[in-house]
Design a protein around this motif. Structure first.
Motif, short mmCIF file in Angstrom:
data_model
loop_
_atom_site.label_atom_id
_atom_site.label_comp_id
_atom_site.label_asym_id
_atom_site.label_seq_id
_atom_site.Cartn_x
_atom_site.Cartn_y
_atom_site.Cartn_z
N MET A 155 12.53 77.32 36.64
CA MET A 155 11.46 78.28 36.88
C MET A 155 11.90 79.69 36.47
SD MET A 155 8.95 76.50 37.83
CE MET A 155 7.82 77.72 38.46
N CYS A 156 13.14 80.02 36.76
CA CYS A 156 13.69 81.32 36.37
C CYS A 156 13.75 81.44 34.85
CB CYS A 156 15.08 81.47 36.99
SG CYS A 156 15.89 83.04 36.63
N LEU A 157 14.25 80.41 34.20
CA LEU A 157 14.32 80.40 32.74
C LEU A 157 12.93 80.52 32.12
CD1 LEU A 157 16.95 77.56 32.40
CD2 LEU A 157 17.26 79.90 31.55
N LEU A 165 10.20 81.86 33.39
CA LEU A 165 9.65 83.20 33.58
C LEU A 165 10.27 84.19 32.59
CD1 LEU A 165 7.74 85.00 35.23
CD2 LEU A 165 9.64 85.39 36.81
N ALA A 166 11.58 84.10 32.42
CA ALA A 166 12.26 84.98 31.46
C ALA A 166 11.76 84.73 30.04
CB ALA A 166 13.77 84.78 31.53
N LYS A 167 11.57 83.47 29.69
CA LYS A 167 11.10 83.15 28.35
C LYS A 167 9.68 83.68 28.13
CE LYS A 167 10.87 79.51 24.96
NZ LYS A 167 11.18 78.12 24.64
N LEU A 168 8.81 83.47 29.09
CA LEU A 168 7.42 83.90 28.95
C LEU A 168 7.28 85.42 28.92
CD1 LEU A 168 5.76 81.32 31.36
CD2 LEU A 168 5.53 81.39 28.86
N ARG A 169 8.14 86.12 29.62
CA ARG A 169 8.06 87.59 29.69
C ARG A 169 9.02 88.29 28.74
NH1 ARG A 169 6.82 90.00 35.52
NH2 ARG A 169 4.86 88.93 35.87
N GLY A 170 9.85 87.53 28.04
CA GLY A 170 10.83 88.14 27.14
C GLY A 170 11.91 88.88 27.90
N GLY A 171 12.21 88.42 29.10
CA GLY A 171 13.19 89.07 29.95
C GLY A 171 14.60 88.52 29.78
N THR A 172 15.52 89.14 30.47
CA THR A 172 16.92 88.72 30.48
C THR A 172 17.24 88.22 31.88
OG1 THR A 172 17.52 90.38 28.83
CG2 THR A 172 19.31 89.51 30.18
N ILE A 173 18.00 87.13 31.95
CA ILE A 173 18.45 86.59 33.23
C ILE A 173 19.86 87.11 33.48
CG2 ILE A 173 19.14 84.49 34.45
CD1 ILE A 173 16.92 83.04 32.90
N TYR A 174 20.08 87.63 34.67
CA TYR A 174 21.41 88.04 35.11
C TYR A 174 21.83 87.08 36.21
CZ TYR A 174 20.63 92.24 32.44
OH TYR A 174 20.39 93.12 31.41
N THR A 175 22.97 86.43 36.01
CA THR A 175 23.40 85.39 36.93
C THR A 175 24.92 85.34 37.04
OG1 THR A 175 23.27 83.00 37.41
CG2 THR A 175 23.38 83.64 35.09
N ASP A 235 26.09 82.32 37.75
CA ASP A 235 26.21 80.88 37.53
C ASP A 235 26.66 80.60 36.09
OD1 ASP A 235 25.85 78.12 37.19
OD2 ASP A 235 24.03 78.09 38.41
N ARG A 236 27.89 80.17 35.93
CA ARG A 236 28.43 79.91 34.58
C ARG A 236 27.68 78.80 33.85
NH1 ARG A 236 32.33 83.20 33.59
NH2 ARG A 236 33.67 84.00 35.22
N ARG A 237 27.12 77.86 34.60
CA ARG A 237 26.32 76.80 33.95
C ARG A 237 25.14 77.43 33.21
NH1 ARG A 237 23.30 73.90 37.50
NH2 ARG A 237 23.34 75.72 38.80
N MET A 238 24.49 78.37 33.88
CA MET A 238 23.35 79.04 33.25
C MET A 238 23.82 79.90 32.08
SD MET A 238 20.29 78.57 34.81
CE MET A 238 19.39 80.10 34.92
N GLY A 239 24.96 80.56 32.25
CA GLY A 239 25.50 81.40 31.19
C GLY A 239 25.76 80.63 29.91
N ALA A 240 26.10 79.36 30.05
CA ALA A 240 26.37 78.52 28.88
C ALA A 240 25.11 78.29 28.04
CB ALA A 240 26.95 77.18 29.32
N GLY A 273 16.31 80.66 23.31
CA GLY A 273 15.52 81.85 23.03
C GLY A 273 15.41 82.75 24.24
N ILE A 274 16.37 82.61 25.18
CA ILE A 274 16.38 83.41 26.41
C ILE A 274 17.76 84.07 26.53
CG2 ILE A 274 16.17 83.32 28.93
CD1 ILE A 274 14.71 80.57 28.47
N ALA A 275 17.77 85.37 26.77
CA ALA A 275 19.04 86.07 26.97
C ALA A 275 19.52 85.85 28.40
CB ALA A 275 18.86 87.56 26.70
N ILE A 276 20.76 85.40 28.54
CA ILE A 276 21.36 85.15 29.85
C ILE A 276 22.69 85.87 29.90
CG2 ILE A 276 22.20 83.40 31.46
CD1 ILE A 276 20.35 81.40 29.96
#
Length: 94
Positions: free
Chosen positions: A60-62, A64-74, A76-81, A87-90
């Motif tokens: 859900m976080c991914l 939302l970031a994709k739909l809004r062109g946002g960046t995820i700050y986390t 969680d190294r799994r997400m960072g990978a 097409g989502i900046a993490i």
């Protein structure tokens, strides 16, 4: 930020959901309701994120970031990978 996950984790550790909501209210955050578009995008992202161990909340976080062109700050190294693969900046915060 997935409020359901935050509240659930807090309850597991002896806090209340209301205490979490009160704490969150002290930050300048936009709370976004999940709609059909975000839910559908999260479903599309399920297969490409499964190997990284992404949860439904992560999806859900991914989405939302994709739909809004946002960046995820986390942290969680799994997400960072997944950075740049969807097409989502993490960005990892630590």
């Amino acid at each position: 930020m997935n409020i359901s996950e935050c509240c659930s984790r807090a309850v597991e550790r002896g806090a209340t959901a209301d205490a979490v909501l009160a704490m969150i209210a002290g930050y300048d955050l936009e709370i976004v309701d999940c709609g059909l578009e975000q839910a559908t995008e999260a479903a599309r992202l399920r297969e490409p994120t499964r190997a990284a161990g992404a949860s439904l909340g992560d999806g859900m976080c991914l989405a939302l970031a994709k739909l809004r062109g946002g960046t995820i700050y986390t942290a969680d190294r799994r997400m960072g990978a997944l950075d740049g693969k969807l097409g989502i900046a993490i960005r990892l915060i630590r």
